[in-house]
Design a protein around this motif. Structure first.
Motif, PDB file in Angstrom:
ATOM      1  N   PRO A  29       5.749 -15.913  12.401  1.00  0.00           N
ATOM      2  CA  PRO A  29       4.356 -15.914  12.575  1.00  0.00           C
ATOM      3  C   PRO A  29       3.653 -14.872  13.344  1.00  0.00           C
ATOM      4  CG  PRO A  29       5.463 -17.643  13.698  1.00  0.00           C
ATOM      5  CD  PRO A  29       6.375 -17.046  13.048  1.00  0.00           C
ATOM      6  N   THR A  30       4.349 -14.344  14.156  1.00  0.00           N
ATOM      7  CA  THR A  30       3.707 -13.076  14.895  1.00  0.00           C
ATOM      8  C   THR A  30       3.099 -11.676  13.828  1.00  0.00           C
ATOM      9  OG1 THR A  30       5.871 -11.956  15.217  1.00  0.00           O
ATOM     10  CG2 THR A  30       4.960 -13.721  16.802  1.00  0.00           C
ATOM     11  N   ILE A  31       3.822 -11.641  12.839  1.00  0.00           N
ATOM     12  CA  ILE A  31       3.392 -10.557  12.038  1.00  0.00           C
ATOM     13  C   ILE A  31       2.144 -10.751  11.058  1.00  0.00           C
ATOM     14  CG2 ILE A  31       4.308  -8.947  10.105  1.00  0.00           C
ATOM     15  CD1 ILE A  31       7.150  -9.659  10.968  1.00  0.00           C
ATOM     16  N   ARG A  32       1.351  -9.942  11.205  1.00  0.00           N
ATOM     17  CA  ARG A  32       0.118  -9.752  10.274  1.00  0.00           C
ATOM     18  C   ARG A  32       0.434  -9.452   9.004  1.00  0.00           C
ATOM     19  NH1 ARG A  32      -4.655  -9.985  13.413  1.00  0.00           N
ATOM     20  NH2 ARG A  32      -4.483  -9.517  15.636  1.00  0.00           N
ATOM     21  N   PRO A  33      -0.386  -9.894   8.012  1.00  0.00           N
ATOM     22  CA  PRO A  33      -0.104  -9.559   6.531  1.00  0.00           C
ATOM     23  C   PRO A  33       0.230  -7.806   6.273  1.00  0.00           C
ATOM     24  CG  PRO A  33      -1.891 -10.773   6.757  1.00  0.00           C
ATOM     25  CD  PRO A  33      -1.564 -10.747   8.109  1.00  0.00           C
ATOM     26  N   ASN A  34       1.348  -7.727   5.906  1.00  0.00           N
ATOM     27  CA  ASN A  34       1.588  -6.340   5.560  1.00  0.00           C
ATOM     28  C   ASN A  34       1.834  -5.695   6.906  1.00  0.00           C
ATOM     29  OD1 ASN A  34       1.376  -6.568   2.550  1.00  0.00           O
ATOM     30  ND2 ASN A  34      -0.666  -6.344   2.673  1.00  0.00           N
ATOM     31  N   THR A  35       2.089  -6.235   7.862  1.00  0.00           N
ATOM     32  CA  THR A  35       2.095  -5.628   9.140  1.00  0.00           C
ATOM     33  C   THR A  35       0.891  -4.776   9.497  1.00  0.00           C
ATOM     34  OG1 THR A  35       4.568  -5.562   8.777  1.00  0.00           O
ATOM     35  CG2 THR A  35       3.787  -4.607  10.925  1.00  0.00           C
ATOM     36  N   GLY A  36      -0.239  -5.174   9.228  1.00  0.00           N
ATOM     37  CA  GLY A  36      -1.453  -4.490   9.441  1.00  0.00           C
ATOM     38  C   GLY A  36      -1.696  -3.266   8.812  1.00  0.00           C
ATOM     39  N   GLY A  37      -1.035  -3.182   7.520  1.00  0.00           N
ATOM     40  CA  GLY A  37      -1.099  -1.920   6.833  1.00  0.00           C
ATOM     41  C   GLY A  37       0.032  -0.831   7.190  1.00  0.00           C
ATOM     42  N   TRP A  38       0.919  -1.213   8.082  1.00  0.00           N
ATOM     43  CA  TRP A  38       1.780  -0.094   8.650  1.00  0.00           C
ATOM     44  C   TRP A  38       2.944   0.053   7.572  1.00  0.00           C
ATOM     45  CZ3 TRP A  38       2.820   3.902  10.633  1.00  0.00           C
ATOM     46  CH2 TRP A  38       4.065   4.540  11.280  1.00  0.00           C
ATOM     47  N   VAL A  39       3.558  -0.978   6.888  1.00  0.00           N
ATOM     48  CA  VAL A  39       4.503  -0.968   6.076  1.00  0.00           C
ATOM     49  C   VAL A  39       4.213  -1.111   4.478  1.00  0.00           C
ATOM     50  CG1 VAL A  39       6.179  -1.132   7.930  1.00  0.00           C
ATOM     51  CG2 VAL A  39       5.292  -3.249   6.517  1.00  0.00           C
ATOM     52  N   SER A  40       5.152  -0.860   3.667  1.00  0.00           N
ATOM     53  CA  SER A  40       5.061  -1.135   2.352  1.00  0.00           C
ATOM     54  C   SER A  40       6.388  -1.812   2.038  1.00  0.00           C
ATOM     55  CB  SER A  40       4.619  -0.292   1.445  1.00  0.00           C
ATOM     56  OG  SER A  40       4.662  -0.613  -0.197  1.00  0.00           O
ATOM     57  N   VAL A  41       6.822  -2.889   1.521  1.00  0.00           N
ATOM     58  CA  VAL A  41       7.989  -3.361   1.208  1.00  0.00           C
ATOM     59  C   VAL A  41       8.415  -3.665  -0.166  1.00  0.00           C
ATOM     60  CG1 VAL A  41       9.834  -5.139   1.923  1.00  0.00           C
ATOM     61  CG2 VAL A  41       7.867  -4.241   3.728  1.00  0.00           C
ATOM     62  N   ALA A  42       9.483  -2.974  -0.578  1.00  0.00           N
ATOM     63  CA  ALA A  42      10.183  -3.335  -1.867  1.00  0.00           C
ATOM     64  C   ALA A  42      10.906  -4.878  -1.874  1.00  0.00           C
ATOM     65  CB  ALA A  42      11.107  -2.228  -2.398  1.00  0.00           C
TER      66      ALA A  42
END
Length: 325
Positions: A185-198
């Motif tokens: 629950p600490t992680i923002r959606p898409n880690t705030g735009g920092w990561v893209s995950v497959a």
């Protein structure tokens, strides 16, 4: 009976084809460069960045590190964040040195000049490299009190170390804005735009690893929103590097079982994580763990702004202060 057999055989072929398609084609897409991560470095003075030194890991690989020497009784291993090669935490390393500690910043394998860019050989290799690095430091500082401090993914990696037998190598731990496992629950959606995950590829690889099939763990699964101007950054991680460089799934259990001094800090304006969600989560597992929220400070600001650095410095000095009474 024959129809059932062929139906099952056909289903298996379809499933295997689908899994193979995911492995072959579901690569992470590089996100748009994230200004909140790159812009804070514009005012950082790197003119006094120490030159790289090297040490040999157990597989004879040559890995890099930077040293900020001091004459005090404290030594710190400072772990950088995702994609970085350690240069990004230069201001924090200097501040901890000025607080009396000899500070060492390893360039983790898969980053910068250490090993293959974006990949390692097996899950668990970063822990092995860290143990080898500590052995080198112990020859330099045989009697020093040793702290492990990590930022972002490095903070998650601190939790991973705490969950292993290598916890005994250190006297205390500090996590700065730690990256926790996906779904936390600490992680923002898409880690705030920092990561893209497959995500589909990760799911398939996780299933295969449960079956002890690790042949495809070198496939890329995470891409970072790095700036093209920052040539020292690693923009893509393989599955094995993405898994190893971060907190384990059972990080709360590891935290609750640890009896060594530890602390957590996070910026109140963190763009990647929900800062207010760390204390309830961590203190439920370990009520004595101090959690500090630094008002108005963003993610990168914890390691480059005077306010963020001062908070980390204070936490370090509090944890290393001699016991009284």
């Amino acid at each position: 009976m024959r129809r059932v057999f062929w139906a099952l055989a056909g289903l298996i072929v379809v499933v295997l084809g689908a899994l193979g398609g995911v492995l072959a084609f579901d690569a992470p897409v590089k996100p748009t460069p994230l200004a909140s991560v790159s812009d804070p470095f514009a005012n950082v003075d790197f003119s006094d960045l120490p030159g790289l030194q090297t040490y040999s890991a157990r597989d004879s690989a040559t890995l890099g590190y930077r040293a900020y020497e001091s004459g005090g009784a404290q030594a710190v291993v400072l772990i950088h964040g995702s994609s970085d090669d350690g240069a990004g935490i230069h201001p924090l390393a200097k501040a901890l040195r000025d607080a009396g500690a000899s500070v060492y910043v390893p360039v983790l394998r898969g980053h910068g000049n250490s090993g293959r860019v974006g990949d390692i050989d097996y899950i668990g290799q970063l822990e092995d490299d860290l143990a080898d690095f500590v052995a080198v430091l112990r020859r330099l500082h045989p009697n020093a009190s040793l702290s492990l401090i990590g930022f972002s993914s490095g903070g998650g990696f601190v939790l991973r170390v705490m969950s292993t037998a290598d916890e005994k190598l250190f006297n205390r731990f500090i996590m700065i804005s730690p990256a926790l496992p996906p779904g936390t629950p600490t992680i923002r959606p898409n880690t705030g735009g920092w990561v893209s995950v497959a995500k589909p590829r990760i799911v398939v690889l996780a299933i295969l690893n449960r079956l002890d099939i690790d042949w495809f763990n070198g496939l890329p699964v995470v891409a970072f929103a790095t700036s093209p101007k920052a040539q020292n950054l690693t923009s893509v991680y393989s599955f094995r590097l993405a898994v190893d460089f971060g907190a384990p799934r059972d990080y709360l259990a590891a935290l609750g079982q640890s009896t060594k001094p530890a602390a957590l800090l996070v910026g109140g304006a963190d763009e990647l994580f929900f800062s207010e969600r760390f204390a309830p989560l961590f203190q439920a597992a370990r009520p004595d763990l101090p959690v500090t929220i630094v008002p108005g400070i963003g993610h990168i600001g914890m390691t480059v702004t005077p306010e963020g650095i001062a908070a980390v410095r204070k936490s370090f000095l509090d944890l290393t202060a001699p016991a009284t009474g």
